[in-house]
Design a protein around this motif. Sequence first.
Motif, PDB file in Angstrom:
ATOM      1  N   LYS A  25      18.017  13.466 -27.189  1.00  0.00           N
ATOM      2  CA  LYS A  25      18.997  14.299 -26.480  1.00  0.00           C
ATOM      3  C   LYS A  25      19.823  13.426 -25.549  1.00  0.00           C
ATOM      4  O   LYS A  25      19.320  12.449 -24.998  1.00  0.00           O
ATOM      5  N   PRO A  26      21.080  13.801 -25.336  1.00  0.00           N
ATOM      6  CA  PRO A  26      21.871  13.110 -24.314  1.00  0.00           C
ATOM      7  C   PRO A  26      21.433  13.556 -22.915  1.00  0.00           C
ATOM      8  O   PRO A  26      20.810  14.606 -22.747  1.00  0.00           O
ATOM      9  N   ILE A  27      21.786  12.733 -21.944  1.00  0.00           N
ATOM     10  CA  ILE A  27      21.486  13.033 -20.540  1.00  0.00           C
ATOM     11  C   ILE A  27      22.765  13.512 -19.862  1.00  0.00           C
ATOM     12  O   ILE A  27      23.830  12.926 -20.046  1.00  0.00           O
ATOM     13  N   ILE A  28      22.643  14.586 -19.110  1.00  0.00           N
ATOM     14  CA  ILE A  28      23.737  15.044 -18.253  1.00  0.00           C
ATOM     15  C   ILE A  28      23.357  14.601 -16.840  1.00  0.00           C
ATOM     16  O   ILE A  28      22.408  15.108 -16.252  1.00  0.00           O
ATOM     17  N   LEU A  29      24.083  13.603 -16.334  1.00  0.00           N
ATOM     18  CA  LEU A  29      23.859  13.062 -14.998  1.00  0.00           C
ATOM     19  C   LEU A  29      24.948  13.619 -14.087  1.00  0.00           C
ATOM     20  O   LEU A  29      26.135  13.379 -14.316  1.00  0.00           O
ATOM     21  N   VAL A  30      24.544  14.367 -13.080  1.00  0.00           N
ATOM     22  CA  VAL A  30      25.499  15.033 -12.189  1.00  0.00           C
ATOM     23  C   VAL A  30      25.396  14.424 -10.794  1.00  0.00           C
ATOM     24  O   VAL A  30      24.323  14.390 -10.204  1.00  0.00           O
ATOM     25  N   PHE A  31      26.549  13.955 -10.287  1.00  0.00           N
ATOM     26  CA  PHE A  31      26.646  13.498  -8.902  1.00  0.00           C
ATOM     27  C   PHE A  31      27.233  14.652  -8.106  1.00  0.00           C
ATOM     28  O   PHE A  31      28.352  15.087  -8.369  1.00  0.00           O
ATOM     29  N   SER A  32      26.444  15.132  -7.152  1.00  0.00           N
ATOM     30  CA  SER A  32      26.806  16.340  -6.426  1.00  0.00           C
ATOM     31  C   SER A  32      26.633  16.151  -4.922  1.00  0.00           C
ATOM     32  O   SER A  32      25.761  15.404  -4.478  1.00  0.00           O
ATOM     33  N   GLY A  33      27.469  16.843  -4.182  1.00  0.00           N
ATOM     34  CA  GLY A  33      27.313  16.965  -2.740  1.00  0.00           C
ATOM     35  C   GLY A  33      27.056  18.437  -2.463  1.00  0.00           C
ATOM     36  O   GLY A  33      27.985  19.191  -2.181  1.00  0.00           O
ATOM     37  N   SER A  34      25.813  18.834  -2.619  1.00  0.00           N
ATOM     38  CA  SER A  34      25.454  20.254  -2.682  1.00  0.00           C
ATOM     39  C   SER A  34      25.788  21.070  -1.439  1.00  0.00           C
ATOM     40  O   SER A  34      25.948  22.277  -1.533  1.00  0.00           O
ATOM     41  N   ASP A  35      25.899  20.426  -0.282  1.00  0.00           N
ATOM     42  CA  ASP A  35      26.133  21.217   0.929  1.00  0.00           C
ATOM     43  C   ASP A  35      27.476  20.925   1.602  1.00  0.00           C
ATOM     44  O   ASP A  35      27.730  21.377   2.706  1.00  0.00           O
ATOM     45  N   LEU A  67      25.386  10.681 -20.895  1.00  0.00           N
ATOM     46  CA  LEU A  67      24.802   9.402 -21.296  1.00  0.00           C
ATOM     47  C   LEU A  67      24.005   9.547 -22.582  1.00  0.00           C
ATOM     48  O   LEU A  67      23.434  10.614 -22.835  1.00  0.00           O
ATOM     49  N   ASP A  68      23.912   8.467 -23.339  1.00  0.00           N
ATOM     50  CA  ASP A  68      23.000   8.492 -24.480  1.00  0.00           C
ATOM     51  C   ASP A  68      21.596   8.159 -23.987  1.00  0.00           C
ATOM     52  O   ASP A  68      21.383   7.921 -22.789  1.00  0.00           O
ATOM     53  N   GLU A  69      20.639   8.114 -24.896  1.00  0.00           N
ATOM     54  CA  GLU A  69      19.238   7.909 -24.515  1.00  0.00           C
ATOM     55  C   GLU A  69      18.960   6.520 -23.945  1.00  0.00           C
ATOM     56  O   GLU A  69      17.903   6.275 -23.374  1.00  0.00           O
ATOM     57  N   VAL A 102      27.236   5.237 -21.186  1.00  0.00           N
ATOM     58  CA  VAL A 102      28.156   6.332 -20.878  1.00  0.00           C
ATOM     59  C   VAL A 102      28.886   6.772 -22.145  1.00  0.00           C
ATOM     60  O   VAL A 102      29.517   5.968 -22.826  1.00  0.00           O
ATOM     61  N   LEU A 103      28.778   8.061 -22.438  1.00  0.00           N
ATOM     62  CA  LEU A 103      29.488   8.654 -23.573  1.00  0.00           C
ATOM     63  C   LEU A 103      30.767   9.341 -23.113  1.00  0.00           C
ATOM     64  O   LEU A 103      31.712   9.495 -23.882  1.00  0.00           O
ATOM     65  N   GLY A 104      30.778   9.790 -21.867  1.00  0.00           N
ATOM     66  CA  GLY A 104      31.948  10.459 -21.322  1.00  0.00           C
ATOM     67  C   GLY A 104      31.711  10.906 -19.897  1.00  0.00           C
ATOM     68  O   GLY A 104      30.575  10.936 -19.431  1.00  0.00           O
ATOM     69  N   GLU A 105      32.803  11.225 -19.221  1.00  0.00           N
ATOM     70  CA  GLU A 105      32.738  11.693 -17.839  1.00  0.00           C
ATOM     71  C   GLU A 105      33.653  12.890 -17.668  1.00  0.00           C
ATOM     72  O   GLU A 105      34.700  12.977 -18.313  1.00  0.00           O
ATOM     73  N   THR A 106      33.274  13.768 -16.761  1.00  0.00           N
ATOM     74  CA  THR A 106      34.093  14.926 -16.433  1.00  0.00           C
ATOM     75  C   THR A 106      33.738  15.355 -15.019  1.00  0.00           C
ATOM     76  O   THR A 106      32.988  14.661 -14.322  1.00  0.00           O
TER      77      THR A 106
END
Length: 152
Positions: free
Chosen positions: A45-55, A123-125, A129-133
């Motif tokens: 499976k690919p990985i979804i890596l999320v950079f977040s500033g939750s607050d 990301l792939d396994e 990097v496969l793509g960014e959004t």
Amino acid sequence: MSKKTVFKTASLTFLLTLIFSGIAFGQNWQTDFQKSLQTAKAEDKPIILVFSGSDWCAPCMKLENEIWSSDEFKNYSAGHFVLYKADFPRKKKNQPDTEQVKANKELAEKYNQKGFFPLVVVLDENGKVLGETGYKKLSPDEYIKHLETFVN
């Protein structure tokens, strides 16, 4: 009803509740990136890596509320993605432990050098990097299709 029948019915109800709650709430955001890579390899499976500033990051909060928290994304992601969220909250009460902060900073140095929030990296396994959004005003189904364009 006999005690045996009541027990079987209660056991079946409990089991079904676990199964359906697992489907509805099966979203599993990882906290160890190396384990995420291992899971991605093992499950192909690919990985979804999320950079977040939750607050503090309004688009991050919208992405959380409109996409990540949706039943459509939860259900789909369980069978198609490995999820990792690198959160960078500003409020002291929301800070992850020291090790998590360090791990998230290391990931940002590698995958988010420009410091964009939110940044969603597919990301792939192997961590390539496969793509960014980022945040897009899309329905959960449209966002999933958008993420899939990086994989296919």
